[in-house]
Motif scaffolding. Structure first.
Motif: not given
Lengths: 173, 173
Positions: B3-15, A104-108, A71-73, A110-117
């Motif tokens: 506003g789900r836009k994200n997130s299968s787009a090359g970042l989160g690996c799982e559907p 960083p978000d690929e499209q915007d 998700p974005t922040m 301004r936005s950052r996305r949060v990833v669980l490691t």
DNA sequence: GACGAATACTCGCATATGCCACTATTTTCA
DNA sequence: TGAAAATAGTGGCATATGCGAGTATTCGTC
């Protein structure tokens, strides 16, 4: 007030009944009731969660991130009803500890996305049994049907619709 | 998640469905539900209270002190379900601003009692109408009967009895 | 295409909260 | 009566939260 010993003893000038009578609605504040209950539950859940090294608030963040993908922040702050700068602050120790990463978000730009490691996911998985224990204790004491009803009420209160209705804004935008 | 836009787009690996399925109980956490609702309500009430210069948390402190006369810090922390050192921290700005004073207990040199000053009382009185407005808005949206039922639930959860039952301690001491 | 409005975040400042170690005092027990 | 246990608070450290100003970026309008 637990254990009343005080207070007409030369300090408070008025008798108890007069003071209580001056603030008849003091016990009716919805905000105060919510904060007290939240402190109690946070303290109880955190004591059960302590062995896994996550606080309830941090676990809640990780779970939302895990479910959302990346998700974005902004999305995360809206979902958690958190001010976006508060979210920024709350993510810092998690990022420092390697449980999440911000990309960083690929499209915007301004936005950052949060990833669980992977470490974050492992920590979250490790917390599951402890969380389930805390949750089972709550429901054993409070009742599962009552707990579900409470969550329904709380979800309604936390909703953007509630906020708009409270503020008197037109919700038909 | 708005506003789900994200997130299968090359970042989160799982559907999406796999991730949501991995954490089926994420939406059921009582602690998370309480914190979200509390943030929402605190934000809404604080925006109504802003003109009087008190936050909801500070007003809650002042009201408890006003009703109790001159409680000890221990009494106040128990009544508010606040860690005693947290209460100490929270009282500091109020003492600095002259709204409360801390005085030694006459019988027990370890204890301090919290006194509402005339300025504190005036500030509290000034907040009444704003608080009543916030409270009326909440009850208009949520329903007065539902609000009373919610407070009853929250009071039960905040109680020492609930904490003892949750922790499995013998309550017949 | 340029400009203003809106948006997404960060930073600084502040309050809100809790844990732990510590000191001072009171209570309990032998 | 003295010592140990318990209690009441403080200070330091940390997380949790929110507001406002600021910067960078995007979007909408002309």
């Amino acid at each position: 007030m637990v254990g009343r010993k005080n207070s007409s003893a030369g300090l408070g000038c008025e008798p108890d009944a007069a003071r209580a009578g001056a603030y008849p609605n003091a016990g009716r504040c919805n905000g105060t009731a919510l904060r007290k209950a939240t402190r109690r539950v946070s303290q109880l859940y955190d004591s059960v969660l302590a062995p896994c090294g996550l606080k309830g608030t941090q676990r809640s963040l990780l779970i939302h991130i895990a479910r959302a993908g990346t998700p974005t922040m902004g999305e995360l702050s809206a979902a958690l009803v958190l001010d976006r700068s508060a979210l920024g602050h709350n993510l810092k120790p998690l990022e420092r500890d390697g449980l999440v990463a911000l990309v960083p978000d690929e499209q915007d730009k301004r936005s950052r996305r949060v990833v669980l490691t992977p470490l974050g996911k492992a920590k979250l998985d490790a917390s599951m049994a402890l969380w389930a224990q805390a949750q089972a204790r709550f429901e054993a004491v409070f009742g599962p049907a009552e707990a579900a009803a409470l969550r329904a009420s709380l979800e309604r209160i936390a909703s953007p619709e509630f906020a708009e209705a409270f503020s008197g804004r037109d919700t038909s935008k």
